[in-house]
Design a protein around this motif. Structure first.
Motif, PDB file in Angstrom:
ATOM      1  N   CYS A 474     -43.564 -48.715 -10.034  1.00 60.26           N
ATOM      2  CA  CYS A 474     -44.543 -47.886 -10.722  1.00 60.26           C
ATOM      3  C   CYS A 474     -44.851 -46.673  -9.841  1.00 60.26           C
ATOM      4  CB  CYS A 474     -45.824 -48.664 -10.974  1.00 60.26           C
ATOM      5  SG  CYS A 474     -47.141 -47.636 -11.643  1.00 60.26           S
ATOM      6  N   CYS A 492     -46.018 -51.278 -16.182  1.00 56.08           N
ATOM      7  CA  CYS A 492     -46.753 -51.664 -14.985  1.00 56.08           C
ATOM      8  C   CYS A 492     -47.919 -52.554 -15.416  1.00 56.08           C
ATOM      9  CB  CYS A 492     -47.289 -50.444 -14.250  1.00 56.08           C
ATOM     10  SG  CYS A 492     -48.379 -50.899 -12.897  1.00 56.08           S
ATOM     11  N   CYS A 495     -51.458 -50.829 -13.904  1.00 55.14           N
ATOM     12  CA  CYS A 495     -52.132 -49.649 -14.460  1.00 55.14           C
ATOM     13  C   CYS A 495     -51.721 -49.338 -15.892  1.00 55.14           C
ATOM     14  CB  CYS A 495     -51.899 -48.430 -13.576  1.00 55.14           C
ATOM     15  SG  CYS A 495     -50.237 -47.741 -13.722  1.00 55.14           S
TER      16      CYS A 495
HETATM   17 ZN    ZN Z   1     -49.000 -48.873 -12.114  1.00 52.78          ZN
END
Ligand code: ZN
Ligand code: ADP
Length: 757
Positions: A474, A492, A495
């Motif tokens: 990420c 991810c 996030c």
């Molecule tokens: Zn992330």
């Protein structure tokens, strides 16, 4: 001096000898000001008020009512809001305590005890037009209506048949009588129209069939009797009853005891709060409560994160007004504004989700215990796998232990087999061991159901280039991206970053990029291929994104339409499916090697809970635990259903290393988009604390957090351990208020931290 200030000074002179309030303003970083109260206006602690600040008015909460003020230029309160929209005094007390203990601004704590929709006056009650029969016209008029105005006649007849208020909309549905018809009737004085308050009830479309209380078995009876002793209403000056810790194996009938204890509290004219982890606040749980109290269904309020603002507003007011006396909800329901509280139940008290991960970072169970103490009501914590903290409190004599050792009707606990995956992994696609495979085959033949558990969603955990070794990462976080096959995306899980899945390595352009590791999506895929005729479904956060999918899948599973259910911890808790006779845990080691001193405890709890889903019907259950470290204590003790054994060895480890429950762990987290500034701030803070640390403080060095980067922020940790939290919290607040940090550096304090990544 501005003219405004002059005016205020004159005000202050006028009100000498009057009453004043200390008001904390909303969203202002806990600023407190004194205001004068106009004569004849009623005001009390916790009241919500509108007060002037410069040229505007803002909302605030009354902390104190006094007869004197030292401030000059005191102005008048502009408006005292209705008392039923304020913080009740007991909850104000809790908020003050929380701010002190959790080292957070009082304003944040106040925000937790009064929902935003109430605070901000964003919602009002929903009203609707309703109609009532005033008098039935004489027979000859009715006869003439038959030809002239048949709809008017129909409406009158409908209202006659059902005395009382009827919503105009309902009347229209029944008789086709429109608003115009109702107005015509009103004009003649036969009916009256008024507006009526309607509650937005989240379960209004459901019917609940009354489920009577069950006759308790001998073990339940003993426990229930003890709980009832604590339910005897206390004199105002009596001490609070000691909290109970109910340790009962999965399926031992704990919930039945909660239900009957709550029933008892209701009969005493008091109220109860029932906390469950958000994840187990399923329709099944709500239904169980609503059915037990079906006769007085309106007395049950449900609070959870999926309510609409309007529903939350109405549920809160139903509780506040005393109409609803049973509150079921997740963590924040501990702040439900019930009066005459008789009992707080915390189910699955060991669940980490009771801890709020944003300010105020309170622990729902601990607040329940505190609230019980303050309001002198009984507190019942229940679990099949109590937290070390609570069990320790039993040993210290702070809680009373209640135990249920057997399942209801003597149903056996499932037989647990450990599968040593080191022996299997040589074979290809070793997701499902040969033993588990055979067991699944048997269940399909016998038309019994199975659950496969893996606490990781997605298809594969990462994408790795075999040629250059590059792993897709990420850009915002220090984690690899998870491949989701159905969506053909890399995601991810920290996030939420999403990218198209590459067909060749983004670095060296080699097409040999492949998926590594296993998530639930792959398990579903593999199992479906192994058993093409079986119905295989999956339940995890990805599925949950499609609304109602969760309910549907659970409903299908319950009626037996699904043979094998694959899922994450979403299916580990609280679900009760009698036809499930097999549970397979795909990888028991997943949580075991995390850099968290609770890793062993969490694994033990999770394995025990998942295993508890098996064998809840007439057929004995069987559990297969696949592991690469089959001899680790968490796995071995859960295999033998041996909580005491696990406790003994785990508590030794905690004692030796001064970890909770022997100390309180306070985690300082320092974050910045700039690595160097973050690191420097963390070190400065560590040095500052080391200079005059309160005695007995164990201070670790500032280190990069295990999750070094997240959401584009570099993260550093400073771990403190202490025996006295309030003293440390005050000390930390004093330091943090003074130390100047660079603007892009955020520092948070997490008292009794659970999230150590
Ligand atoms: Zn992330
Ligand atoms: P726990 O909360 O400990 O997991 P539950 O209260 O959900 O256990 O009970 C498990 C099952 O046993 C439920 O289906 C429940 O209706 C049933 N049960 C509980 N107590 C009794 C009882 N005294 N007699 C018969 N069935 C019971």
């Amino acid at each position: 001096m501005s003219s405004l200030e002059l005016q205020s000074t004159e005000f202050a002179l006028e009100v000498q000898g009057g009453r004043f309030v200390r008001v904390i303003l909303d969203d202002s970083g806990s600023r407190v000001f004194d205001y004068a109260v106009p004569e004849g206006v009623e005001v009390a602690r916790g009241c919500r008020v509108r007060v002037p600040v410069r040229r505007r008015t803002v909302l605030g909460t009354v902390l104190e009512v006094t007869t004197a003020t030292e401030a000059s230029g005191v102005r008048f309160v502009a408006e005292v809001l209705k008392s039923d929209a304020g913080v009740n005094p007991a909850l104000l007390e809790l908020a003050v305590w929380m701010a002190d203990y959790y080292a957070c601004p009082l304003e944040n704590a106040l925000r937790a005890v009064l929902p935003q929709v109430i605070r901000k006056l964003e919602m009002t009650h929903q009203e609707r037009q309703a109609v009532r029969l005033v008098e039935m016209p004489a027979d000859e008029i009715l006869a003439s209506l038959e030809k002239r105005a048949p709809l008017q006649l129909a409406a009158l007849r409908a209202l006659e048949a059902e005395p009382g208020l009827m919503a105009v909309a309902d009347l229209a549905k029944r008789t086709d009588a429109s608003h115009a018809v109702v107005r015509a009737l009103e004009k003649k004085g036969w009916v009256a129209v008024e507006s009526q308050r309607v509650d937005r009830d989240p379960t209004r479309h459901e019917q609940f069939i009354e489920a009577p209380a069950l006759a308790l078995n001998a073990e339940q009876e003993v426990v229930f009797h003890k709980v009832c002793e604590a339910l005897v209403p206390r004199a105002p000056d009596a001490a609070a009853p000691k909290p109970f810790l109910l340790h009962g194996v999965t399926g031992s009938g704990k919930t039945e005891i909660y239900l009957q204890a709550i029933q008892r509290v209701l009969e005493q004219g008091r109220s109860a709060i029932m906390l469950v982890p958000e994840i187990s606040l399923t329709p099944q749980t709500v239904e169980r409560f609503k059915s037990r109290f079906a006769a007085t269904q309106h007395e049950v309020a449900v609070l959870h994160s999926h309510l609409s603002e309007g529903e939350r507003h109405d549920e809160w007011h139903r509780i506040r007004s005393g109409k609803a006396r049973i509150v079921i909800g997740a963590r924040s329901a501990v702040f439900a504004p019930v009066e005459k509280l008789g009992l707080i139940v915390v189910d699955e008290e060991h669940e980490p989700s009771y801890k709020q991960e944003e300010s105020p970072r309170y622990h729902g169970r601990d607040i329940a215990v505190l609230r019980g103490f303050m309001e002198r009501c009984a507190v019942l914590l229940g679990s099949a796998t109590p937290s070390l903290e609570s069990y320790h409190n039993v040993k210290l004599g702070k809680y009373d232990l209640l135990t249920i050792k057997t399942r209801v009707d003597d149903k056996k606990l499932p037989y647990i087999r450990i599968v040593d995956m080191r022996m299997e992994s040589k074979k290809q696609s070793a997701i499902i061991s040969s033993k588990l495979l055979t067991a699944l085959q048997q269940r399909i033949e016998r038309r019994e159901q199975s659950i496969l558990f893996l606490n990781r969603r997605g298809f594969s955990t990462s994408m790795l280039c075999e040629k250059c070794g590059n792993v897709c990462q990420c850009p915002n976080c220090s984690v690899s991206l998870t491949f989701h096959k159905a969506a053909n995306r890399l995601v991810c899980h920290t996030c939420g970053y999403i990218a198209l899945a590459p067909t060749k390595c983004p670095e060296c352009k080699d097409p040999g990029i492949r998926q590594q590791g296993t998530g639930t999506e792959r398990v579903e895929d593999v199992v479906q291929k192994l058993f093409p005729k079986a119905v295989v479904r999956r339940l995890d956060a990805d599925v949950l994104q499609r609304k109602a999918a969760f309910r549907e899948t659970l409903a299908e599973f319950r009626v037996g339409k699904i043979d094998i259910l694959v899922g994450t911890q979403m299916i580990a808790k609280g679900l009760h499916f009698p036809n499930v006779t097999l549970v397979g845990i795909i990888n028991a080691d997943l949580g075991l090697h995390l850099p968290d001193f609770r890793a062993g405890e969490r694994t033990f709890q999770l394995l025990t809970q998942v295993a508890g889903r098996a064998g809840r019907g007439d057929v004995e259950g069987e559990v297969f635990v696949q592991s690469f470290t089959p001899f680790s204590p968490a796995i071995q003790f859960s295999r033998h259903h041996d909580f005491e054994g696990f406790w003994e060895q785990e508590i030794d480890f905690r004692r030796q290393w001064n970890y909770p429950p022997f100390t309180h762990l306070v985690l300082l987290s320092i974050r910045s988009p700039h690595q160097g500034r973050g690191e420097l701030s963390a070190q400065t803070l560590a040095k500052r604390i080391a200079e005059d640390a309160p005695p007995g403080l164990i201070l670790s060095e500032a280190t990069p957090a295990p999750l070094e980067k997240s959401h584009g922020q570099f993260r550093f940790h400073l771990m403190l351990r202490t025996k006295s939290v309030p003293r440390l919290s005050r000390y930390l607040r004093a330091i943090l208020d003074k130390l100047p940090f660079p603007e892009d550096v955020t520092v948070t304090v997490d008292v009794d931290a659970y999230q150590l990544m």
